[in-house]
Design an enzyme around this catalytic site. Structure first.
Site, PDB file in Angstrom:
ATOM      1  N   GLU A 110      -3.848 -11.201  -4.918  1.00  0.00           N
ATOM      2  CA  GLU A 110      -5.125 -11.176  -4.189  1.00  0.00           C
ATOM      3  C   GLU A 110      -6.118 -12.211  -4.689  1.00  0.00           C
ATOM      4  O   GLU A 110      -6.874 -12.799  -3.921  1.00  0.00           O
ATOM      5  CB  GLU A 110      -5.755  -9.780  -4.270  1.00  0.00           C
ATOM      6  CG  GLU A 110      -5.062  -8.719  -3.421  1.00  0.00           C
ATOM      7  CD  GLU A 110      -3.892  -8.054  -4.124  1.00  0.00           C
ATOM      8  OE1 GLU A 110      -3.438  -8.574  -5.170  1.00  0.00           O
ATOM      9  OE2 GLU A 110      -3.430  -7.017  -3.634  1.00  0.00           O
ATOM     10  N   GLY A 170      -0.856  -5.456  -1.358  1.00  0.00           N
ATOM     11  CA  GLY A 170      -0.805  -4.084  -0.866  1.00  0.00           C
ATOM     12  C   GLY A 170       0.612  -3.512  -0.883  1.00  0.00           C
ATOM     13  O   GLY A 170       0.789  -2.293  -1.019  1.00  0.00           O
ATOM     14  N   GLU A 190       1.108  -2.389  -4.297  1.00  0.00           N
ATOM     15  CA  GLU A 190       0.235  -1.234  -4.537  1.00  0.00           C
ATOM     16  C   GLU A 190       0.855   0.042  -3.961  1.00  0.00           C
ATOM     17  O   GLU A 190       0.757   1.113  -4.564  1.00  0.00           O
ATOM     18  CB  GLU A 190      -1.153  -1.490  -3.940  1.00  0.00           C
ATOM     19  CG  GLU A 190      -1.933  -2.527  -4.758  1.00  0.00           C
ATOM     20  CD  GLU A 190      -3.269  -2.865  -4.132  1.00  0.00           C
ATOM     21  OE1 GLU A 190      -3.276  -3.368  -2.985  1.00  0.00           O
ATOM     22  OE2 GLU A 190      -4.307  -2.630  -4.773  1.00  0.00           O
ATOM     23  N   ALA A 196      -0.959  -7.059   2.530  1.00  0.00           N
ATOM     24  CA  ALA A 196      -1.650  -6.811   3.793  1.00  0.00           C
ATOM     25  C   ALA A 196      -1.473  -8.006   4.722  1.00  0.00           C
ATOM     26  O   ALA A 196      -1.251  -9.120   4.254  1.00  0.00           O
ATOM     27  CB  ALA A 196      -3.127  -6.598   3.509  1.00  0.00           C
TER      28      ALA A 196
HETATM   29  N1  T1G Z   1      -0.139 -11.939   6.067  1.00  0.00           N
HETATM   30  C1  T1G Z   1       0.106 -12.633   7.188  1.00  0.00           C
HETATM   31  N2  T1G Z   1       1.005 -13.622   7.271  1.00  0.00           N
HETATM   32  C2  T1G Z   1       1.689 -13.909   6.160  1.00  0.00           C
HETATM   33  C3  T1G Z   1       1.475 -13.244   4.940  1.00  0.00           C
HETATM   34  C4  T1G Z   1       0.522 -12.190   4.925  1.00  0.00           C
HETATM   35  N3  T1G Z   1       0.269 -11.486   3.823  1.00  0.00           N
HETATM   36  N4  T1G Z   1       2.299 -13.755   4.023  1.00  0.00           N
HETATM   37  C5  T1G Z   1       2.997 -14.716   4.637  1.00  0.00           C
HETATM   38  N5  T1G Z   1       2.630 -14.817   5.919  1.00  0.00           N
HETATM   39  C6  T1G Z   1       3.178 -15.730   6.927  1.00  0.00           C
HETATM   40  C7  T1G Z   1       2.921 -17.184   6.583  1.00  0.00           C
HETATM   41  O1  T1G Z   1       1.680 -17.596   7.084  1.00  0.00           O
HETATM   42  C8  T1G Z   1       4.070 -17.868   7.272  1.00  0.00           C
HETATM   43  O2  T1G Z   1       3.775 -17.944   8.641  1.00  0.00           O
HETATM   44  C9  T1G Z   1       5.209 -16.870   7.118  1.00  0.00           C
HETATM   45  O3  T1G Z   1       4.593 -15.599   6.866  1.00  0.00           O
HETATM   46  C10 T1G Z   1       6.160 -17.182   5.983  1.00  0.00           C
HETATM   47  O4  T1G Z   1       5.404 -17.402   4.800  1.00  0.00           O
HETATM   48  C11 T1G Z   1      -5.223  -4.188  -0.170  1.00  0.00           C
HETATM   49  C12 T1G Z   1      -5.455  -6.520   1.105  1.00  0.00           C
HETATM   50  C13 T1G Z   1       5.382 -13.729   0.848  1.00  0.00           C
HETATM   51  C14 T1G Z   1       5.758 -15.265  -1.105  1.00  0.00           C
HETATM   52  O5  T1G Z   1      -1.229 -12.827  -0.701  1.00  0.00           O
HETATM   53  O6  T1G Z   1       2.603 -15.458  -1.002  1.00  0.00           O
HETATM   54  O7  T1G Z   1      -2.508  -7.113   0.084  1.00  0.00           O
HETATM   55  O8  T1G Z   1       3.651 -20.381   8.831  1.00  0.00           O
HETATM   56  O9  T1G Z   1       5.919 -19.851   4.586  1.00  0.00           O
HETATM   57  O10 T1G Z   1       7.440 -19.506   1.138  1.00  0.00           O
HETATM   58  O11 T1G Z   1      -4.840  -5.300  -2.165  1.00  0.00           O
HETATM   59  O12 T1G Z   1       4.023 -16.080   2.098  1.00  0.00           O
HETATM   60  O13 T1G Z   1       5.750 -19.176   9.424  1.00  0.00           O
HETATM   61  O14 T1G Z   1       3.694 -18.909  10.857  1.00  0.00           O
HETATM   62  O15 T1G Z   1       4.683 -18.570   2.790  1.00  0.00           O
HETATM   63  O16 T1G Z   1       9.007 -17.593   1.764  1.00  0.00           O
HETATM   64  C15 T1G Z   1      -1.584 -10.126  -0.617  1.00  0.00           C
HETATM   65  C16 T1G Z   1       0.886 -14.030   0.676  1.00  0.00           C
HETATM   66  C17 T1G Z   1      -2.451  -9.923   0.591  1.00  0.00           C
HETATM   67  C18 T1G Z   1       1.040 -12.745  -0.038  1.00  0.00           C
HETATM   68  C19 T1G Z   1       6.646 -15.833   1.203  1.00  0.00           C
HETATM   69  N6  T1G Z   1      -0.394 -10.841  -0.246  1.00  0.00           N
HETATM   70  N7  T1G Z   1       2.172 -14.584   1.017  1.00  0.00           N
HETATM   71  O17 T1G Z   1       6.680 -17.202   0.914  1.00  0.00           O
HETATM   72  O18 T1G Z   1       7.138 -18.150   3.228  1.00  0.00           O
HETATM   73  S1  T1G Z   1      -3.948  -9.178   0.158  1.00  0.00           S
HETATM   74  C20 T1G Z   1      -0.292 -12.154  -0.346  1.00  0.00           C
HETATM   75  C21 T1G Z   1       2.929 -15.306   0.174  1.00  0.00           C
HETATM   76  C22 T1G Z   1      -3.615  -7.528  -0.005  1.00  0.00           C
HETATM   77  C23 T1G Z   1      -4.477  -5.318  -0.816  1.00  0.00           C
HETATM   78  C24 T1G Z   1      -4.814  -6.664  -0.238  1.00  0.00           C
HETATM   79  C25 T1G Z   1       4.156 -15.953   0.694  1.00  0.00           C
HETATM   80  C26 T1G Z   1       5.471 -15.187   0.397  1.00  0.00           C
HETATM   81  P1  T1G Z   1       4.241 -19.182   9.512  1.00  0.00           P
HETATM   82  P2  T1G Z   1       5.723 -18.607   3.820  1.00  0.00           P
HETATM   83  P3  T1G Z   1       7.637 -18.173   1.733  1.00  0.00           P
END
Ligand code: T1G
Length: 696
Positions: free
Chosen positions: A125, A102, A105, A63
């Site tokens: 998460e 998500g 999922e 998400a």
């Molecule tokens: N939402 C918004 N921005 C995100 C993002 C996300 N999920 N993931 C990354 N970014 C932005 C980050 O801030 C950065 O921005 C850029 O993308 C590159 O990221 C219902 C609700 C995918 C492994 O927890 O683990 O789903 O700094 O520098 O090292 O159950 O980002 O460039 O402006 O980290 O290549 C679950 C979180 C959400 C994934 C990539 N998802 N992201 O790593 O690049 S909860 C996460 C990561 C959910 C459901 C629930 C990593 C990455 P900027 P980066 P990277």
């Protein structure tokens, strides 16, 4: 169709492609686009199968976290998944990059999954103080079994494609042309009239557990034990248990409710703050545009002590060859043996295979010949923390390292500018402050000297990320950001002992707050003698600690320190002898002991730290408050669910902290307690540290 969801047809297969760089975060617009595309595929009679895929570097990585502070919109991710579930035609997810949260999922809701090699799949998460909220807790255990699902959901760590295949999370690994292979897979499913597999309806992997539900508690126990203070793990475990005894439709509704509760809770907000702060910390505001990191093909580490060995392991773990230099064969052997032992221990725990151990050890080249560092692109000295020793080592590195090599000093306190001038190339010098054990601790303070070239900073950040660290760029001052604030806390803890608290009161308050260990527990673990020696050299004093050292109480290693340790035990026990010594010292110094509550103790420890953080910001030693938070969370055990000291300060409210600091200054007569001008300014303007850089 929406801009970020593309719909096209290949023969009778609909290919739905999401495109929202950089990580295809699942925004409300994407969900809407997906729902529309799926409806179209369902209605189009020519279409008999669907492939769901993503453009760019990854399948949906979860998400969009930036939308979490807004009210949820429809269709929700669960609605999208319900649409897939209800689809009478096979839906195949074609996965690459990092299908997470998500995103995974949605893939779990598809009938089949194919994956590209190198992909990392996970439900992270928990790292954001959440649990999966779109069916992850119900579908994953049904696909991979409870053991694996619990490990993935509770650790938040992703698994690789091979693991995903063997555990049943995906149906196939396809080596090239992911989308083409997924289309071919879909056509095969149609041709063979294979039944559609809905994860939610599967039960085979849980039958055994249902027969012996006590096994579930056994599986969950270690995760619960490790989750001190955090709300999400227990909630995730509760949701996983529903797979055993709650009808799936009801469990899915409950899961979503709990997820919403966690999302709006304080813990997840704090953890989301750290997620973004961690990424911000790697950015340097005044770095000229176009500065590129240098390529580090080979590294060298000077010193094979605990620190040097740990740093060398970081490079070897990332596949970067590393030379380790020591002064004698004995010291070198001791260091390399310790590294080998560490690797073997981790192989034993199942962390890596014995081939991995061999590969990593094979990347290390131990030597006593300084000329062997000549071909290293980056040299990190990790020798004794003494300016004379550093002078000698840096001089020799200057003479032997190749032109353009980065010379990094791993110091925790010393002046990086002074060290830089021990060489004739101060522009090639910076500080890289690793935390012990260096192969485990994620924080890396990158210390920017007055002359440090921008390329070096960019390189240090890029190397840090390659070796799995969380880099934060800081300026030069005694102790940089982390240890400078730590020193404030230690000073206050000593004072509190004299004013009326006992070690166990102070440590108890800190562990209640969420630190894994208290001040004195840490001191006993690290050993009291090191800082005693440092104090003696500087002519400094610590009333209680100095007396304990004179009694030979150096901490755990001598069985006695601030606490007592029974033979072979690491459990601290309050020691009446120490208590008597503290009380006598207060008396001797004419300090009337008083009762200090847990809140008294916490405020006295934490508020001066926050005050020091404000000064660090005023001086530009840290670029942003979030940098300080990241340093304290990753380097010093500040509970992540409280978001770090500066974020925590904003939650408490700056006016209150300002007033308390003013009182502390009066009580103790220590002018350093007077609130820093920045703190006063923000408090007066009704702002928090979090507003810095946004409004001014
Ligand atoms: N939402 C918004 N921005 C995100 C993002 C996300 N999920 N993931 C990354 N970014 C932005 C980050 O801030 C950065 O921005 C850029 O993308 C590159 O990221 C219902 C609700 C995918 C492994 O927890 O683990 O789903 O700094 O520098 O090292 O159950 O980002 O460039 O402006 O980290 O290549 C679950 C979180 C959400 C994934 C990539 N998802 N992201 O790593 O690049 S909860 C996460 C990561 C959910 C459901 C629930 C990593 C990455 P900027 P980066 P990277």
């Amino acid at each position: 169709m929406s801009e970020i969801v593309e719909f096209r047809r290949e023969d009778s297969v609909a290919v739905i492609t999401v495109n929202n760089p950089p990580v295809n975060a699942l925004t409300s617009a994407m969900r809407k686009g997906l729902a529309e595309a799926l409806a179209k595929a369902r209605e189009d009679t020519v279409i008999d199968a669907v492939v769901l895929t993503a453009a760019g570097r990854t399948f949906i990585a979860g998400a969009d976290i930036t939308e979490f502070n807004k009210p949820p919109t429809v269709p929700t991710t669960s609605d999208v998944i319900d649409t897939i579930d209800a689809m009478p035609k096979p839906v195949v997810a074609a996965l690459h990059g990092t299908p997470l949260g998500g995103g995974l999922e949605i893939a779990l809701g598809c009938h089949f999954r194919v994956v590209a090699p190198g992909a990392k799949l996970g439900l992270p998460e928990i790292k954001l103080g959440l649990m999966p909220g779109a069916g992850g807790t119900q579908r994953l255990p049904r696909l991979v079994g409870m053991d694996k699902a619990m490990a993935m959901i509770l650790s938040g760590d992703p698994i690789d494609a091979e693991d995903a295949l063997s555990s049943g999370l995906v149906d196939e690994i396809v080596s090239d042309d992911l989308v083409g292979s997924a289309i071919a897979f879909a056509k095969r499913v149609v041709a063979e009239k294979r039944p559609l597999i809905r994860a939610r309806d599967r039960d085979d992997k849980l039958t055994q557990l249902r027969a012996t539900p006590s096994k579930f508690d056994e599986l969950a126990a270690p995760y619960l034990k490790r989750s001190r203070g955090l709300h999400a793990p227990a909630k995730a475990i509760e949701a996983l248990r529903w797979t055993l005894d709650v009808p799936v439709d009801e469990a899915l509704v409950r899961e979503r409710e709990v997820f919403q509760d966690l999302k709006t809770g304080e813990q997840s907000k704090a953890q989301r703050h750290i997620f973004f702060a961690e990424r911000e910390a790697a950015k340097i505001a005044d770095l000229p545009k176009g500065v590129k990191p240098l390529d580090i093909k080979r590294a060298a580490v000077i010193g094979a002590g605990t620190m040097g060995g740990g740093i060398a392991m970081c490079f070897a773990n990332a596949g970067i060859p590393v030379t380790i230099l020591e002064t004698s064969d004995e010291a070198l052997k001791r260091g390399l043996d310790l590294v080998a032992k560490n690797y073997q221990a981790s192989a034993k725990r199942g962390g890596m295979s014995s081939e991995d151990v061999d590969i990593r050890l094979g990347l290390m080249n131990g030597t006593t010949d300084v000329s062997a560092v000549a071909d290293a692109d980056m040299v990190i000295e990790a020798v004794f923390e003494d300016i004379g020793v550093k002078r000698d080592v840096m001089g020799r590195l200057d003479a032997t390292s190749k032109p353009g090599a980065i010379l990094a000093t791993n110091t925790s306190y010393l002046d990086v500018n002074e060290i830089a001038h021990f060489t004739k190339r101060p522009e090639s010098v910076l500080g890289m402050h690793f935390f012990s054990p260096a192969n485990v601790m994620r924080l890396l303070e990158i210390v920017r000297g007055a002359d440090t070239k921008p390329e070096l900073l960019a390189t240090a950040i890029s190397v840090a990320r390659k070796i799995g660290k969380v880099p934060v760029v800081v300026g030069v001052c005694h102790g940089f950001v982390g240890n400078r604030i730590l020193r404030v806390r230690s000073t206050e803890a000593e004072r509190l002992l004299l004013e009326g608290a006992l070690p166990q009161d102070i440590d108890g308050a800190l562990t209640w707050f969420g630190f894994p260990l208290g001040v004195f527990g840490v001191t006993d673990l690290a050993g009291l003698d090191i800082s005693w020696r440092m104090r003696k050299a500087q002519g400094a004093k610590a009333e209680i600690a100095d007396q304990l050292c004179e009694m030979g109480r150096f901490g755990q290693k001598t069985g006695k320190g601030f606490y007592l340790y029974e033979a072979g035990s690491r459990t601290p026990k309050p020691d009446p002898e120490v208590e008597a010594l503290i009380v006598a010292t207060s008396k001797r110094l004419g300090i009337e002991r008083r009762t200090l509550s847990r809140d008294d103790i916490l405020e006295r420890l934490l508020f001066p730290m926050i005050n020091e953080g404000a000064r660090i910001l005023e001086e530009g030693i840290a670029q942003r408050p979030g940098d300080i938070d990241v340093i304290w969370v990753y380097g010093y055990g500040f509970p992540i669910w409280r978001g770090g000291p500066m974020y925590y300060a904003d939650q408490v409210g700056l006016p209150y902290i300002r007033d308390r600091l003013t009182e502390f200054a009066k009580q103790t007569g220590d002018k350093k307690h007077e609130p820093a001008p920045l703190l006063v300014k923000l408090a007066t303007e009704g702002r928090g540290f979090g507003s810095l850089g946004k409004d001014d």
